[in-house]
Write an enzyme that holds these catalytic residues in place. Sequence first.
Site, short mmCIF file in Angstrom:
data_model
loop_
_atom_site.label_atom_id
_atom_site.label_comp_id
_atom_site.label_asym_id
_atom_site.label_seq_id
_atom_site.Cartn_x
_atom_site.Cartn_y
_atom_site.Cartn_z
N GLY A 70 -27.18 -25.01 -17.02
CA GLY A 70 -25.80 -24.56 -17.19
C GLY A 70 -25.60 -23.27 -16.44
O GLY A 70 -26.48 -22.42 -16.42
N VAL A 79 -28.05 -20.99 -18.06
CA VAL A 79 -28.92 -21.57 -19.07
C VAL A 79 -29.98 -22.43 -18.38
O VAL A 79 -29.66 -23.23 -17.49
CB VAL A 79 -28.11 -22.39 -20.10
CG1 VAL A 79 -29.04 -22.99 -21.16
CG2 VAL A 79 -27.06 -21.51 -20.78
N ASP A 108 -13.88 -20.37 -28.74
CA ASP A 108 -14.04 -21.16 -27.51
C ASP A 108 -14.55 -22.56 -27.84
O ASP A 108 -15.47 -23.07 -27.19
CB ASP A 108 -14.98 -20.42 -26.55
CG ASP A 108 -14.80 -20.87 -25.10
OD1 ASP A 108 -13.80 -21.55 -24.79
OD2 ASP A 108 -15.67 -20.55 -24.27
N THR A 126 -19.92 -18.02 -15.74
CA THR A 126 -19.73 -16.69 -15.19
C THR A 126 -20.52 -15.67 -16.00
O THR A 126 -20.88 -14.62 -15.51
CB THR A 126 -18.25 -16.33 -15.22
OG1 THR A 126 -17.54 -17.42 -14.65
CG2 THR A 126 -17.97 -15.09 -14.43
P1 ADP Z 1 -21.67 -19.98 -21.47
O1 ADP Z 1 -21.34 -18.77 -22.25
O2 ADP Z 1 -22.11 -19.67 -20.08
O3 ADP Z 1 -20.64 -21.05 -21.56
P2 ADP Z 1 -23.24 -21.63 -23.26
O4 ADP Z 1 -23.97 -21.05 -24.40
O5 ADP Z 1 -22.00 -22.38 -23.58
O6 ADP Z 1 -23.00 -20.51 -22.18
O7 ADP Z 1 -24.20 -22.60 -22.46
C1 ADP Z 1 -23.78 -23.20 -21.25
C2 ADP Z 1 -24.27 -24.63 -21.20
O8 ADP Z 1 -25.69 -24.67 -21.29
C3 ADP Z 1 -23.79 -25.48 -22.36
O9 ADP Z 1 -22.51 -26.03 -22.10
C4 ADP Z 1 -24.85 -26.53 -22.45
O10 ADP Z 1 -24.65 -27.54 -21.49
C5 ADP Z 1 -26.11 -25.77 -22.06
N1 ADP Z 1 -26.78 -25.29 -23.26
C6 ADP Z 1 -26.59 -24.14 -23.94
N2 ADP Z 1 -27.37 -24.04 -24.99
C7 ADP Z 1 -28.12 -25.17 -25.01
C8 ADP Z 1 -29.14 -25.68 -25.89
N3 ADP Z 1 -29.58 -24.98 -26.95
N4 ADP Z 1 -29.65 -26.89 -25.61
C9 ADP Z 1 -29.24 -27.59 -24.55
N5 ADP Z 1 -28.30 -27.17 -23.69
C10 ADP Z 1 -27.74 -25.96 -23.91
MG MG Z 2 -19.99 -22.26 -23.08
#
Ligand code: ADP
Ligand code: MG
Length: 573
Positions: A65, A72, A177, A68
């Site tokens: 992932g 991840v 969000d 901005t």
């Molecule tokens: P951001 O603040 O950049 O949106 P997120 O916490 O939403 O960060 O994480 C971005 C993306 O990473 C998520 O939409 C998901 O696809 C992936 N992701 C985040 N946490 C996990 C997790 N624990 N397991 C699997 N995928 C994750």
């Molecule tokens: Mg997110």
Amino acid sequence: MEASLGIQTEEPMVFSPPRDRFRTDDSLKKHEQNFKLAGVKKDIEKLYEAVPQLSNLFKITDKIGEGTFSSVYLATAQLQVGPEEKIALKHLIPTSHPVRIAAELQCLTVAGGQDNVMGVKYCFRKNDHVVIAMPYLEHESFLDILNSLSFQEVREYMFNLFKALKRIHHFGIVHRDVKPSNFLYNRRLKKYALVDFGLAQGTHDTKIELLKFVQSKAQQEGGSQNKSHRITGSKSLLSGSTPRVLDQQFTTKPSVKRPYTSAHIQVKQGKDGKEGSVGLSAQRSVFGERNFNTHSSISHESSAVKLVKQSKTVDVISRKLATKKKTISTKVLNSGVIKRTASSCPASLTCDCYATDKVCSICLLRRQQVAPRAGTPGFRAPEVLTKCPNQTTAIDMWSAGVIFLSLLSGRYPFYKASDDLTALAQIMTIRGSRETIQAAKTLGKSILCSKEVPAQDLRKLCEQLRGLEPQTDKLPSDTQGHASCDPPLSENTDHNACLPQMSQAQLTGTSLQTGDSNGLRGHFDAHTTNSRGWDQVPDEAYDLLDKLLDLNPASRITAEAALLHPFFKEISL
Ligand code: ADP
Ligand code: MG
Ligand code: ZN
């Protein structure tokens, strides 16, 4: 000039390159992949360098992932005796404010790990680099599975979302969000996880200590722009990173436009608003908004939004209609006098621009109301869009309602607005302009709207969008010819993809997202759909949807009540 005020909804169908342009060219595709792989490899190396202790524990294998505000990664680790575990490593951008980071972490540690709320395993920091290690949940892309879900799966999905929301709301966390990419869904394992507390705020009685701090800071900020410690923003402003939403927002592309793409809206602060003491500011607060950006706010405000004293009435409706453009022109206005602010413009100063499509110099000097605005426009509740300062957990329920609307209609994203006022106009097209105006009034906001649009029957709407209902008979003659297919869906030869816009646009005159190369797929084959329970959607589903998309946050259904709704009578807690 009208054009100066029109909010152009970006038209992905027009501007995005066709998704599969390279599909035919294998070598190009390979090249692209290699390029991407090399980039990911580099990023992984950089992460190891920035936070060296990671290399002792994790083997980082992929980037899953990138936003901005974080990247991840997928990693494997042998944390305890036993098999390797898959871990998600969230690397926050180094410019994030420490309190913001700590608050995100506290949400995960205090509320997470139960009831479909993501938990946390470790957190690593070196200098300004912070990495949150969470259990990895493999998940589907919402868009990819949307049209293959059975009705029962949708029921379970919503139930599990409410379970997560009930939990965080119990802790006084407003997520802010809620959207599919923040609610991970593993279809095979029937596992769910609410993630991403990067924008979360606390209710007044929140149990998350750091959210209290976050909130009080936000309010302080509303009163003064000169605070040296902003929770978010200042550093990031200098970082040169592209804000998350900024890239879609404030486009001034005036050229290629479908008929239903403009909305004209103004916002005025209500006299009942209690925000005067803390809530008025020359700039919109950047707090809590990760697309924070003073310059973006300002350019947006000055082109589309007004905060002005009501001084005269112009028949904006007839003016707009005279242009013969299919626009919905809406203004959200103060119903009374705006308090004097510290800005150089006395609030009592009258001006000539009320209800016109210009923003005068007097109004440009007026302070903007500060209210949290975080999130993604298409998922924002009406009280967020109209900048009501007292926002509650109800805003997450609205967002859940928008997800439910997508699931029931097979359309994602359902609303695609590049800015708040367009988003508000789009809400009106579903919930009715009179209803929206009435609800806003109870919150001290008055909305001016150039056109009255009726509320839609939710079942009819969803069934029509799914292609379950014949629809050619009721189209008004002026939209029949070109509704939805102007410009033609060049990349999309599926004519049914045009239908939703027909049904929405005929009633609305605004553009609702209907299909684009980014992936909206709306067309359900009635045949396959039926076999998955879609021919027997009970009234309870639409009743729940109606209660989620309640324009009034005070009466909107809570997560706890939603779980007890008859729609879930066959599912146990
Ligand atoms: P951001 O603040 O950049 O949106 P997120 O916490 O939403 O960060 O994480 C971005 C993306 O990473 C998520 O939409 C998901 O696809 C992936 N992701 C985040 N946490 C996990 C997790 N624990 N397991 C699997 N995928 C994750
Ligand atoms: Mg997110
Ligand atoms: Zn003015």
